[in-house]
Design a protein around this motif. Sequence first.
Motif, PDB file in Angstrom:
ATOM      1  N   LEU A  29       0.825  -1.207   0.000  1.00 21.30           N
ATOM      2  CA  LEU A  29       0.000   0.000   0.000  1.00 21.30           C
ATOM      3  C   LEU A  29       0.864   1.265   0.000  1.00 21.30           C
ATOM      4  O   LEU A  29       0.443   2.301  -0.549  1.00 21.30           O
ATOM      5  CB  LEU A  29      -0.948   0.003   1.196  1.00 21.30           C
ATOM      6  N   ILE A  30       2.051   1.190   0.595  1.00 21.73           N
ATOM      7  CA  ILE A  30       2.949   2.349   0.564  1.00 21.73           C
ATOM      8  C   ILE A  30       3.429   2.580  -0.864  1.00 21.73           C
ATOM      9  O   ILE A  30       3.485   3.716  -1.340  1.00 21.73           O
ATOM     10  CB  ILE A  30       4.139   2.150   1.527  1.00 21.73           C
ATOM     11  N   LEU A  31       3.775   1.485  -1.542  1.00 22.04           N
ATOM     12  CA  LEU A  31       4.193   1.606  -2.949  1.00 22.04           C
ATOM     13  C   LEU A  31       3.037   2.152  -3.789  1.00 22.04           C
ATOM     14  O   LEU A  31       3.245   3.027  -4.645  1.00 22.04           O
ATOM     15  CB  LEU A  31       4.651   0.249  -3.474  1.00 22.04           C
ATOM     16  N   ALA A  32       1.837   1.641  -3.550  1.00 23.81           N
ATOM     17  CA  ALA A  32       0.672   2.126  -4.298  1.00 23.81           C
ATOM     18  C   ALA A  32       0.440   3.614  -4.035  1.00 23.81           C
ATOM     19  O   ALA A  32       0.096   4.379  -4.955  1.00 23.81           O
ATOM     20  CB  ALA A  32      -0.568   1.314  -3.915  1.00 23.81           C
ATOM     21  N   LEU A  69       0.380   6.594  -6.771  1.00 27.03           N
ATOM     22  CA  LEU A  69      -0.773   7.492  -6.852  1.00 27.03           C
ATOM     23  C   LEU A  69      -0.327   8.944  -6.716  1.00 27.03           C
ATOM     24  O   LEU A  69      -0.791   9.824  -7.463  1.00 27.03           O
ATOM     25  CB  LEU A  69      -1.781   7.139  -5.764  1.00 27.03           C
ATOM     26  N   ALA A  70       0.590   9.189  -5.782  1.00 30.65           N
ATOM     27  CA  ALA A  70       1.095  10.553  -5.591  1.00 30.65           C
ATOM     28  C   ALA A  70       1.810  11.042  -6.842  1.00 30.65           C
ATOM     29  O   ALA A  70       1.627  12.183  -7.279  1.00 30.65           O
ATOM     30  CB  ALA A  70       2.032  10.602  -4.384  1.00 30.65           C
ATOM     31  N   GLY A  71       2.635  10.168  -7.440  1.00 28.79           N
ATOM     32  CA  GLY A  71       3.389  10.563  -8.622  1.00 28.79           C
ATOM     33  C   GLY A  71       2.506  10.852  -9.818  1.00 28.79           C
ATOM     34  O   GLY A  71       2.703  11.852 -10.528  1.00 28.79           O
ATOM     35  N   VAL A  72       1.522   9.990 -10.056  1.00 27.77           N
ATOM     36  CA  VAL A  72       0.620  10.188 -11.197  1.00 27.77           C
ATOM     37  C   VAL A  72      -0.260  11.420 -10.974  1.00 27.77           C
ATOM     38  O   VAL A  72      -0.454  12.249 -11.882  1.00 27.77           O
ATOM     39  CB  VAL A  72      -0.241   8.936 -11.421  1.00 27.77           C
ATOM     40  N   MET A  87      11.149   0.142   4.634  1.00 27.88           N
ATOM     41  CA  MET A  87      10.352  -0.884   5.306  1.00 27.88           C
ATOM     42  C   MET A  87      10.712  -2.290   4.823  1.00 27.88           C
ATOM     43  O   MET A  87      10.422  -3.279   5.503  1.00 27.88           O
ATOM     44  CB  MET A  87       8.867  -0.622   5.063  1.00 27.88           C
ATOM     45  N   ASN A  88      11.348  -2.381   3.656  1.00 28.65           N
ATOM     46  CA  ASN A  88      11.756  -3.677   3.119  1.00 28.65           C
ATOM     47  C   ASN A  88      13.258  -3.932   3.237  1.00 28.65           C
ATOM     48  O   ASN A  88      13.738  -4.977   2.787  1.00 28.65           O
ATOM     49  CB  ASN A  88      11.348  -3.779   1.647  1.00 28.65           C
ATOM     50  N   LEU A 100       7.768   8.574  -0.486  1.00 29.88           N
ATOM     51  CA  LEU A 100       7.029   7.328  -0.233  1.00 29.88           C
ATOM     52  C   LEU A 100       7.774   6.121  -0.796  1.00 29.88           C
ATOM     53  O   LEU A 100       7.743   5.032  -0.194  1.00 29.88           O
ATOM     54  CB  LEU A 100       5.626   7.424  -0.824  1.00 29.88           C
ATOM     55  N   LEU A 101       8.443   6.291  -1.932  1.00 29.39           N
ATOM     56  CA  LEU A 101       9.297   5.207  -2.434  1.00 29.39           C
ATOM     57  C   LEU A 101      10.423   4.920  -1.444  1.00 29.39           C
ATOM     58  O   LEU A 101      10.779   3.755  -1.215  1.00 29.39           O
ATOM     59  CB  LEU A 101       9.888   5.584  -3.795  1.00 29.39           C
ATOM     60  N   ALA A 102      10.992   5.977  -0.862  1.00 35.40           N
ATOM     61  CA  ALA A 102      12.051   5.797   0.135  1.00 35.40           C
ATOM     62  C   ALA A 102      11.525   5.068   1.364  1.00 35.40           C
ATOM     63  O   ALA A 102      12.194   4.168   1.911  1.00 35.40           O
ATOM     64  CB  ALA A 102      12.633   7.156   0.536  1.00 35.40           C
ATOM     65  N   LEU A 103      10.323   5.436   1.810  1.00 38.10           N
ATOM     66  CA  LEU A 103       9.720   4.763   2.962  1.00 38.10           C
ATOM     67  C   LEU A 103       9.479   3.300   2.660  1.00 38.10           C
ATOM     68  O   LEU A 103       9.760   2.423   3.503  1.00 38.10           O
ATOM     69  CB  LEU A 103       8.407   5.461   3.331  1.00 38.10           C
ATOM     70  N   TRP A 104       8.969   3.001   1.469  1.00 39.39           N
ATOM     71  CA  TRP A 104       8.721   1.613   1.088  1.00 39.39           C
ATOM     72  C   TRP A 104      10.023   0.823   1.044  1.00 39.39           C
ATOM     73  O   TRP A 104      10.083  -0.315   1.546  1.00 39.39           O
ATOM     74  CB  TRP A 104       8.028   1.579  -0.272  1.00 39.39           C
TER      75      TRP A 104
END
Length: 221
Positions: free
Chosen positions: A10-13, A17-20, A52-53, A45-49
């Motif tokens: 959901l973070i990646l999604a 969504l933010a980028g688009v 988290m991984n 958000l990509l950095a957060l994702w």
Amino acid sequence: MTPTAPRYPLILAAALLAGVSFWIGRTHVDEGIAWVAWKGACVALLALWAAMNARNGDGWLITVVMVFGALGDVLLERSQAIGGGAFLAGHLAAATLYLRHRRLARSGSQTMLAVVLAIGIPVIAFLLTRQPLVAVYALGLGAMAGSAWASSFPRYRVGLGAVMFAASDLLIFAKIGPLATSPLPGMLIWPLYFLGQSLVAWGAVTTILRWKDNDDLHHRL
């Protein structure tokens, strides 16, 4: 052994969504604090994702790459020099990661393209702008793109994403020079940049997790 799937989709999604949505709505919102926060949130958000991984040094390194990208997006609105410095730091971190995982079995054409990217990008950047500082920045950009293409990361995710990032920056430089009055850079810069960052993040995180699984299995045998 089933490969570990990336967590927190959901973070990646949310990042996508933010980028688009930023691409669609960026010209319809005043460029104030909310606009800058919206822009910065996309790669943040990509950095957060990625964080988290993260399971090892490689995972944290790709996180650092994305953090510098998000900082660059925000700081560019205050100072091109400071924002460019953040992006350059991200390029150097990315090149470090890619050089740690060089692809040993490469065809001649693959090696040649990596060299062309590393050398051609700063040369083109200088020819477009005639600015030495831009060429210095582009040395890092070229090193990032060339090393990504020559790395063991998936070429049509991480390698392609790195090339798209470089193309986005070259369009920015062209906007300074020969394409100053053209609408083309404004149409293409953000989608090339954000899709490139997304491909890099996805390709790097999933590959690092797979490598981590294989390393853990090797140590258990």
